[in-house]
Write a protein that holds these residues in place. Structure first.
Motif, short mmCIF file in Angstrom:
data_model
loop_
_atom_site.label_atom_id
_atom_site.label_comp_id
_atom_site.label_asym_id
_atom_site.label_seq_id
_atom_site.Cartn_x
_atom_site.Cartn_y
_atom_site.Cartn_z
N GLY A 63 0.82 -1.20 0.00
CA GLY A 63 0.00 0.00 0.00
C GLY A 63 0.85 1.25 0.00
O GLY A 63 2.06 1.19 0.13
N ALA A 64 0.18 2.40 -0.07
CA ALA A 64 0.89 3.66 -0.14
C ALA A 64 1.54 4.03 1.18
O ALA A 64 2.53 4.75 1.19
N GLY A 65 0.95 3.59 2.28
CA GLY A 65 1.49 3.95 3.58
C GLY A 65 1.42 2.76 4.51
O GLY A 65 1.04 1.66 4.13
N VAL A 66 1.78 3.00 5.78
CA VAL A 66 1.67 1.98 6.81
C VAL A 66 0.25 2.02 7.38
O VAL A 66 -0.19 3.08 7.83
N SER A 67 -0.43 0.90 7.35
CA SER A 67 -1.80 0.84 7.85
C SER A 67 -1.85 0.11 9.18
O SER A 67 -1.25 -0.97 9.31
N GLN A 68 -2.58 0.66 10.12
CA GLN A 68 -2.74 0.02 11.41
C GLN A 68 -4.22 -0.11 11.75
O GLN A 68 -5.02 0.77 11.43
N SER A 69 -4.54 -1.23 12.40
CA SER A 69 -5.90 -1.41 12.87
C SER A 69 -5.91 -2.19 14.17
O SER A 69 -5.00 -3.00 14.42
N PRO A 70 -6.89 -1.94 15.04
CA PRO A 70 -7.88 -0.87 14.94
C PRO A 70 -7.25 0.49 15.25
O PRO A 70 -6.19 0.54 15.84
N SER A 71 -7.92 1.55 14.91
CA SER A 71 -7.38 2.87 15.24
C SER A 71 -7.61 3.17 16.73
O SER A 71 -6.82 3.89 17.34
N ASN A 72 -8.68 2.61 17.26
CA ASN A 72 -8.98 2.77 18.68
C ASN A 72 -9.46 1.44 19.24
O ASN A 72 -10.24 0.74 18.58
N LYS A 73 -9.02 1.13 20.44
CA LYS A 73 -9.45 -0.09 21.10
C LYS A 73 -9.60 0.18 22.59
O LYS A 73 -8.65 0.65 23.25
N VAL A 74 -10.80 -0.09 23.08
CA VAL A 74 -11.04 0.03 24.52
C VAL A 74 -11.30 -1.38 25.03
O VAL A 74 -12.13 -2.10 24.47
N THR A 75 -10.60 -1.76 26.07
CA THR A 75 -10.75 -3.11 26.58
C THR A 75 -10.74 -3.09 28.09
O THR A 75 -10.38 -2.09 28.73
N GLU A 76 -11.17 -4.19 28.65
CA GLU A 76 -11.17 -4.31 30.10
C GLU A 76 -9.88 -4.96 30.58
O GLU A 76 -9.30 -5.83 29.89
N LYS A 77 -9.44 -4.53 31.73
CA LYS A 77 -8.25 -5.12 32.34
C LYS A 77 -8.36 -6.64 32.37
O LYS A 77 -9.41 -7.20 32.69
N GLY A 78 -7.26 -7.29 31.96
CA GLY A 78 -7.24 -8.75 31.98
C GLY A 78 -7.54 -9.39 30.63
O GLY A 78 -7.26 -10.58 30.43
N LYS A 79 -8.12 -8.63 29.70
CA LYS A 79 -8.42 -9.16 28.37
C LYS A 79 -7.18 -9.14 27.50
O LYS A 79 -6.25 -8.35 27.72
N ASP A 80 -7.18 -9.96 26.46
CA ASP A 80 -6.11 -9.95 25.47
C ASP A 80 -6.49 -9.04 24.31
O ASP A 80 -7.67 -8.95 23.96
N VAL A 81 -5.50 -8.38 23.71
CA VAL A 81 -5.76 -7.56 22.53
C VAL A 81 -4.74 -7.88 21.44
O VAL A 81 -3.60 -8.28 21.73
N GLU A 82 -5.17 -7.69 20.20
CA GLU A 82 -4.29 -7.84 19.05
C GLU A 82 -4.34 -6.57 18.23
O GLU A 82 -5.42 -6.07 17.91
N LEU A 83 -3.18 -6.08 17.88
CA LEU A 83 -3.06 -4.89 17.04
C LEU A 83 -2.35 -5.30 15.76
O LEU A 83 -1.36 -6.03 15.80
N ARG A 84 -2.85 -4.78 14.65
CA ARG A 84 -2.34 -5.20 13.35
C ARG A 84 -1.61 -4.08 12.64
O ARG A 84 -2.01 -2.91 12.74
N CYS A 85 -0.56 -4.46 11.90
CA CYS A 85 0.19 -3.49 11.12
C CYS A 85 0.46 -4.06 9.74
O CYS A 85 0.95 -5.17 9.59
N ASP A 86 0.14 -3.25 8.72
CA ASP A 86 0.40 -3.62 7.33
C ASP A 86 1.44 -2.63 6.80
O ASP A 86 1.11 -1.46 6.57
N PRO A 87 2.69 -3.06 6.64
CA PRO A 87 3.75 -2.10 6.28
C PRO A 87 3.71 -1.73 4.80
O PRO A 87 2.92 -2.28 4.03
#
Lengths: 113, 117
Positions: free
Chosen positions: B1-25
């Motif tokens: 792509g033309a730039g670096v893409s990241q998702s999600p742009s915003n993530k709200v989660t509760e303490k103790g939960k797992d999260v995944e953040l994605r990056c497309d270079p």
């Protein structure tokens, strides 16, 4: 340990005047230095860089000066414009860190119309 | 792509939960980096991938943090059992890598803002 330090968290200047942002580093192995600009809710964008074999690099209104003996670099913006208002990060890399950058804490520049 | 893409742009989660953040270079960039910026702080290095070499994980703050880069392209940063101090903007960047000075010019994505309640 903070290897790259920007001691001024904020700077305010009048439009048309010079802005001077400062950065100090402690690691003598650093040999490449960069400045990034960051607007709110955006990623940092590359502004200008300098290799340790030089002491000055100029690009339009932006000039970076490097003083290796003092382990100090500065970014000069002249003339300053309101659109230059952003957070400016100094960054450095060296042979031992590959292309990984070590960043300073940033300086919030505000250019007043 | 033309730039670096990241998702999600915003993530709200509760303490103790797992999260995944994605990056497309950027296509063709062999080096990929994760940094994070906590409120009022500078950019903190987390992890660095260069081609097929073993990643430099020296910046990961704890073993709750891990990252993968599949097929030399997309990367996922995983934070397990999130804590409130994990709240930050997580920034991904990519570059051509290699040893030339231009390899040090990182292109950043807009970041993923993580809030742990």
């Amino acid at each position: 340990d903070q290897q790259v330090k920007q001691n001024s968290p904020s700077l305010s200047v009048q439009e048309g005047r010079i802005s001077i942002l400062n950065c100090d580093y402690t690691n003598s192995m650093f040999d490449y230095f960069l400045w990034y600009k960051k607007y709110p809710a955006e990623g940092p964008t590359f502004l200008i860089s300098i290799s340790s074999i030089k002491d000055k690099n100029e690009d339009g209104r932006f000039t970076v000066f490097l003083n290796k003996s003092a382990k100090h670099l500065s970014l000069h913006i002249v003339p300053s414009q309101p659109g230059d208002s952003a957070v400016y990060f100094c960054a450095a890399s060296g042979e031992t860190s590959g292309s990984r950058l070590t960043f300073g804490e940033g300086t919030q520049l505000t250019v007043n119309p | 792509g033309a730039g670096v893409s990241q998702s999600p742009s915003n993530k709200v989660t509760e303490k103790g939960k797992d999260v995944e953040l994605r990056c497309d270079p950027i296509s063709g960039h062999t080096a990929l980096y994760w940094y994070r910026q906590s409120l009022g702080q500078g950019l903190e290095f987390l992890i660095y991938f260069q081609g097929n070499s073993a990643p430099d994980k020296s910046g990961l703050p704890s073993d709750r943090f891990s990252a993968e880069r599949t097929g030399g392209s997309v990367s996922t940063l995983t934070i397990q059992r999130t804590q409130q101090e994990d709240s930050a903007v997580y920034l991904c960047a990519s570059s051509f890598g290699g040893t030339s000075s231009g390899a040090n010019v990182l292109t950043f994505g807009a970041g993923s803002r993580l809030t742990v309640l």
